[in-house]
Scaffold this motif. Structure first.
Motif, mmCIF file in Angstrom:
data_model
loop_
_atom_site.group_PDB
_atom_site.id
_atom_site.type_symbol
_atom_site.label_atom_id
_atom_site.label_comp_id
_atom_site.label_asym_id
_atom_site.label_seq_id
_atom_site.Cartn_x
_atom_site.Cartn_y
_atom_site.Cartn_z
ATOM 1 N N ALA A 56 0.586 -1.171 0.103
ATOM 2 C CA ALA A 56 -0.045 -0.088 -0.043
ATOM 3 C C ALA A 56 0.928 1.222 0.106
ATOM 4 N N ARG A 57 2.048 1.253 0.835
ATOM 5 C CA ARG A 57 2.825 2.558 0.773
ATOM 6 C C ARG A 57 3.452 2.587 -0.624
ATOM 7 N N ALA A 58 3.935 1.276 -1.066
ATOM 8 C CA ALA A 58 4.773 1.663 -2.323
ATOM 9 C C ALA A 58 3.607 2.143 -3.582
ATOM 10 N N THR A 59 2.381 1.549 -3.448
ATOM 11 C CA THR A 59 1.340 2.165 -4.503
ATOM 12 C C THR A 59 1.227 3.718 -4.228
ATOM 13 N N TYR A 60 0.960 4.146 -2.960
ATOM 14 C CA TYR A 60 0.730 5.607 -2.648
ATOM 15 C C TYR A 60 2.124 6.515 -3.066
ATOM 16 N N SER A 61 3.260 5.903 -2.968
ATOM 17 C CA SER A 61 4.442 6.595 -3.304
ATOM 18 C C SER A 61 4.331 6.993 -4.890
ATOM 19 N N ASN A 101 1.707 9.370 -6.153
ATOM 20 C CA ASN A 101 1.790 10.838 -5.693
ATOM 21 C C ASN A 101 3.237 11.528 -5.657
ATOM 22 N N PRO A 102 3.591 11.477 -7.089
ATOM 23 C CA PRO A 102 5.455 12.025 -6.999
ATOM 24 C C PRO A 102 5.238 13.433 -6.732
ATOM 25 N N LYS A 103 4.146 14.428 -7.035
ATOM 26 C CA LYS A 103 4.175 15.812 -6.677
ATOM 27 C C LYS A 103 4.463 15.926 -5.235
ATOM 28 N N SER A 104 3.446 15.281 -4.594
ATOM 29 C CA SER A 104 3.671 15.240 -2.829
ATOM 30 C C SER A 104 4.884 14.988 -2.497
ATOM 31 N N PHE A 105 5.748 13.883 -3.050
ATOM 32 C CA PHE A 105 6.947 13.585 -2.690
ATOM 33 C C PHE A 105 7.739 14.513 -2.864
ATOM 34 N N GLN A 106 7.817 15.327 -4.160
ATOM 35 C CA GLN A 106 8.644 16.304 -4.407
ATOM 36 C C GLN A 106 8.691 17.719 -3.571
ATOM 37 N N ILE A 107 7.453 17.989 -3.155
ATOM 38 C CA ILE A 107 7.493 18.926 -2.328
ATOM 39 C C ILE A 107 7.881 18.564 -0.929
ATOM 40 N N HIS A 151 2.358 14.318 9.740
ATOM 41 C CA HIS A 151 3.334 13.526 8.973
ATOM 42 C C HIS A 151 2.855 12.280 9.104
ATOM 43 N N PHE A 152 3.149 11.284 8.221
ATOM 44 C CA PHE A 152 3.240 9.815 8.023
ATOM 45 C C PHE A 152 4.399 9.373 6.977
ATOM 46 N N LYS A 153 4.316 8.173 7.010
ATOM 47 C CA LYS A 153 5.524 7.452 6.041
ATOM 48 C C LYS A 153 4.699 6.819 4.822
ATOM 49 N N PRO A 154 5.355 6.920 3.768
ATOM 50 C CA PRO A 154 6.464 7.483 3.331
ATOM 51 C C PRO A 154 6.798 8.783 3.301
ATOM 52 N N PHE A 155 5.625 9.566 3.138
ATOM 53 C CA PHE A 155 5.470 11.050 3.104
ATOM 54 C C PHE A 155 4.035 11.649 3.028
ATOM 55 N N PRO A 156 3.869 12.791 3.534
ATOM 56 C CA PRO A 156 2.347 13.254 3.745
ATOM 57 C C PRO A 156 1.854 13.447 2.561
ATOM 58 N N VAL A 157 0.592 13.575 2.319
ATOM 59 C CA VAL A 157 -0.013 14.113 0.952
ATOM 60 C C VAL A 157 0.128 15.611 1.138
#
Length: 440
Positions: A18-23, A26-32, A50-56
């Motif tokens: 689930a985390r991998a799918t989310y990552s 959501n590439p723009k969320s990760f970049q920010i 905050h949550f892992k791997p990164f917040p939306v």
């Protein structure tokens, strides 16, 4: 590779996917987030986000929906952790704020909104003869505690395990001060929640120096755990007996009626603290009020009194939004309908959860979902629930288009329809069916 056999291993594997799918989605969320972590601890200025791997990263909100920077749209069931009671960009509140801005803000003097807002609060809460405003629930609670100590000339504050009165007054499940280096340096004593016998013993032990009994009518941050009515009545009786102040923290629970949860329960404290949505949901707001003889301590020129001020206590846009909320938006009819909608949703979630370890706790329009085979009645029980399942549920709901607090809290908004909530109930049922092996 050894086969995955245990339920915990299967949950961990499902969560990793689930985390991998989310990552991936959501590439723009990760970049920010990546650009923020160098200057913001954790990439945000609020640990709860905050949550892992990164917040939306959210980009906009309209009505009952949110949109993130990657273009995903969500039904908002978090509602800014209960502050966004009226949805996003409510037209009445937006107009009130725009009109106030057009006439100038940061004026540096008294304005015509603050007195009217105070009158409206006092007319709704029998426990409030007079009220003062501040900038958050945390600030209101800390100021009220200092005022109570000045009024009683006592120092001990009785609070409860699992209590949360803001970031500087947080009390853990084990009866210790959580993150003690961040808590205000008051003399706190911590009692078990919903335990009348323990309450009576601790009050007796500290009665000569007990300034205040400070109670959440429902522990929101600890998992939406309601105080039972007999326990609440006992706090009233014991405070009266030893001449301590009874203060209710209704920063979250005030939404249960136009006179707060205390109005529904019929128990009147000496002081009440408020916050969150009264500023329209998008403005910083806090308030504390109570009996005239206590609040008179901060009357200018009061002999031996206390001093209370703050640049933004009467912020024009907040006051304008607050008057609009209380006069036009947050009516008795709306409050009643929202409470009933919340009770209906809790019942529906319990219905689809039958036969699983999913539990729902809460009051009215505030609730939390837990995954545990043990009955959830205390903050310690919440801590012992299966956190990985709650996280998996969070990611699955995001994928299905529902945004709620990662800790499983749901806070309903007045603009959300029953039909929209029915889609959520359906999604929860699908989750429980698809993950049946993990939640049974």
């Amino acid at each position: 590779m050894a086969p995955i056999t245990s339920k915990l291993e299967k949950i961990a594997a499902a969560l990793a996917t689930a985390r991998a799918t989310y990552s991936k989605t959501n590439p723009k969320s990760f970049q920010i987030h990546k650009e923020s972590v160098g200057t913001l601890p954790g990439g945000t200025t609020r640990n709860v986000l905050h949550f892992k791997p990164f917040p939306v990263i959210l980009a906009s909100g309209k009505g009952s929906y949110l949109t993130d920077v990657d273009g995903h749209k969500y039904l908002d069931l978090c509602a800014e952790y209960s502050a966004g009671l009226f949805g996003h960009s409510h037209p009445v509140i937006t107009k009130a704020m725009h009109d106030a801005i057009d006439n100038g803000f940061a004026l540096g003097g008294a304005n015509h909104f603050e007195g009217r807002m105070a009158q409206l609060f006092c007319s709704r809460f029998p426990s409030i003869d007079k009220i003062r405003f501040s900038n958050s629930g945390t600030e209101a609670n800390l100021t009220a505690l200092a005022l109570v100590k000045a009024y009683t000339k006592r120092n001990t504050i009785l609070v409860f395990r699992g209590g949360y009165h803001g970031g500087l007054a947080t009390f853990g499940k084990d009866g210790k001060v959580a993150g003690s280096v961040m808590n205000a340096p008051h003399k706190f004593v911590i009692a078990p929640y919903n335990d009348i016998e323990a309450l009576e013993e601790i009050v007796e032990e500290h009665k000569d120096d007990l300034a205040c009994i400070f109670l959440e009518l429902m522990q929101g941050s600890s998992g939406c755990l309601p105080a039972n009515v007999d326990f609440i009545k006992a706090t009233r009786a014991k405070a009266t007996e030893v001449r301590a102040v009874l203060m209710f923290d209704e920063v979250m629970t005030s939404r249960m009626s136009t006179g707060g949860l205390q109005g529904l329960l019929g128990v009147t404290p000496d002081m009440t603290t408020l916050g969150k949505y009264f500023g329209g949901g998008g403005q910083n707001f806090g308030a504390f009020g109570g009996r005239d003889e206590i609040m008179s301590m901060i009357e200018p020129g009061h002999p031996g009194g206390a001093y209370h001020s703050g640049t933004y206590n009467n912020n024009v846009t907040t006051m304008a939004a607050g008057v609009a909320v209380l006069e036009e938006v947050w009516t008795e009819k709306v409050a009643t309908e929202l409470y009933q909608m919340g009770e209906w949703l809790q019942d529906e979630l319990r219905r689809v959860a039958e036969g699983t370890i999913l539990q729902v706790t809460g009051v009215g329009s505030l609730m939390t979902l837990h995954f545990s085979s043990k009955a959830i009645i205390s903050a310690a029980d919440v801590q012992e629930s299966v956190a990985e399942l709650k996280e998996l549920f969070f990611f699955d709901m995001l994928r299905r288009g529902f945004f709620l607090a990662q800790r499983g809290m749901i806070s309903l908004m007045t603009v959300t329809s029953k039909a929209e909530l029915e889609t959520f109930v359906e999604a929860v049922g699908q989750f429980l069916e698809e993950r049946h092996e993990l939640v049974s």
